[in-house]
Design an enzyme around this catalytic site. Structure first.
Site, mmCIF file in Angstrom:
data_model
loop_
_atom_site.group_PDB
_atom_site.id
_atom_site.type_symbol
_atom_site.label_atom_id
_atom_site.label_comp_id
_atom_site.label_asym_id
_atom_site.label_seq_id
_atom_site.Cartn_x
_atom_site.Cartn_y
_atom_site.Cartn_z
ATOM 1 N N VAL A 1 1.341 -1.501 -0.568
ATOM 2 C CA VAL A 1 -0.060 -0.364 -0.546
ATOM 3 C C VAL A 1 0.909 1.132 -0.104
ATOM 4 O O VAL A 1 1.713 1.263 1.111
ATOM 5 C CB VAL A 1 -1.014 0.102 1.361
ATOM 6 C CG1 VAL A 1 -1.665 1.312 1.099
ATOM 7 C CG2 VAL A 1 -1.691 -1.047 1.083
ATOM 8 N N LEU A 2 0.440 2.273 -0.910
ATOM 9 C CA LEU A 2 1.405 3.190 -0.860
ATOM 10 C C LEU A 2 0.836 4.570 -0.198
ATOM 11 O O LEU A 2 1.023 5.088 -0.291
ATOM 12 C CB LEU A 2 2.019 3.466 -2.622
ATOM 13 C CG LEU A 2 2.779 2.481 -2.845
ATOM 14 C CD1 LEU A 2 2.846 2.178 -4.442
ATOM 15 C CD2 LEU A 2 4.330 2.300 -2.186
ATOM 16 N N SER A 3 -1.066 4.852 -0.460
ATOM 17 C CA SER A 3 -1.788 5.656 -0.197
ATOM 18 C C SER A 3 -2.090 5.640 0.894
ATOM 19 O O SER A 3 -2.332 4.779 1.701
ATOM 20 C CB SER A 3 -2.226 6.110 -1.300
ATOM 21 O OG SER A 3 -2.834 5.641 -1.695
ATOM 22 N N SER A 4 -2.781 6.712 1.948
ATOM 23 C CA SER A 4 -3.548 6.653 2.747
ATOM 24 C C SER A 4 -5.058 6.749 2.497
ATOM 25 O O SER A 4 -6.149 6.889 3.597
ATOM 26 C CB SER A 4 -3.340 7.711 3.463
ATOM 27 O OG SER A 4 -3.567 9.009 3.087
ATOM 28 N N SER A 5 -5.166 6.218 1.578
ATOM 29 C CA SER A 5 -6.670 6.384 0.308
ATOM 30 C C SER A 5 -7.231 5.385 1.600
ATOM 31 O O SER A 5 -9.178 5.761 1.472
ATOM 32 C CB SER A 5 -6.795 6.359 -1.217
ATOM 33 O OG SER A 5 -6.594 4.629 -1.103
#
Length: 162
Positions: free
Chosen positions: A33-37
């Site tokens: 996971v790269l983003s906090s979405s």
């Protein structure tokens, strides 16, 4: 002490094996996971493990991973499913977002459904793939092993002379 070492080693290696070979847990893909979405469900640095699924078996509330573009993969929750004459369309949204994604996900872009995650382990994998990780996890242990072998050779030679 050896038992503790084995447990620590297994604890460190098992997630890496699951990430590298998700088939060991009957999954098909794994991603970091790269983003906090998707927070708080999935945070940056988490590893998500994804299983191929027939799009017809996806239900509202499932978290799916899909191709967003040729080089971008997204993982969001399904809010709505629409059946057109040609295909299924999935309306998705990140848990941390305030509005749904602009474009529906085409069924042919669905990679699979998230079956579980491994918190924070992706950070370690990023670190291992850096120059510092190479030195810490590969070069230093290899140097120690070579030094130990050389020491053992000298010991063995000394014992033969006496």
């Amino acid at each position: 002490m050896k038992v503790v070492s084995v447990f620590v080693l297994v604890g460190l290696l098992a997630p890496a094996i699951v990430y590298a070979v998700p088939m060991v847990v009957t999954a098909d893909h794994s991603f970091i996971v790269l983003s906090s979405s998707m927070e708080p469900t999935y945070s940056p640095g988490d590893i998500i493990v994804v299983k191929d699924v027939d799009p017809a078996n996806i239900v509202v509330g499932d978290v799916i991973t899909f191709s967003f573009s040729e080089d971008k993969v997204v993982t969001h929750r399904v809010l709505d499913i629409e059946q057109t004459e040609e295909r299924l369309l999935f309306t998705t949204m990140g848990d941390a977002m305030s509005s749904p994604d602009l474009n529906p996900v085409l069924e042919e872009n669905v990679i699979g459904k998230v079956i579980f995650s491994i918190p924070f382990y992706g950070y370690l994998l990023y670190y291992v793939n850096s120059i510092y990780g190479l030195v810490l996890f590969i070069l230093i242990p290899a140097s120690i092993l070579v030094a130990m072998e050389i020491r053992d050779l000298f010991k063995h030679n000394q014992q033969e002379k006496t």
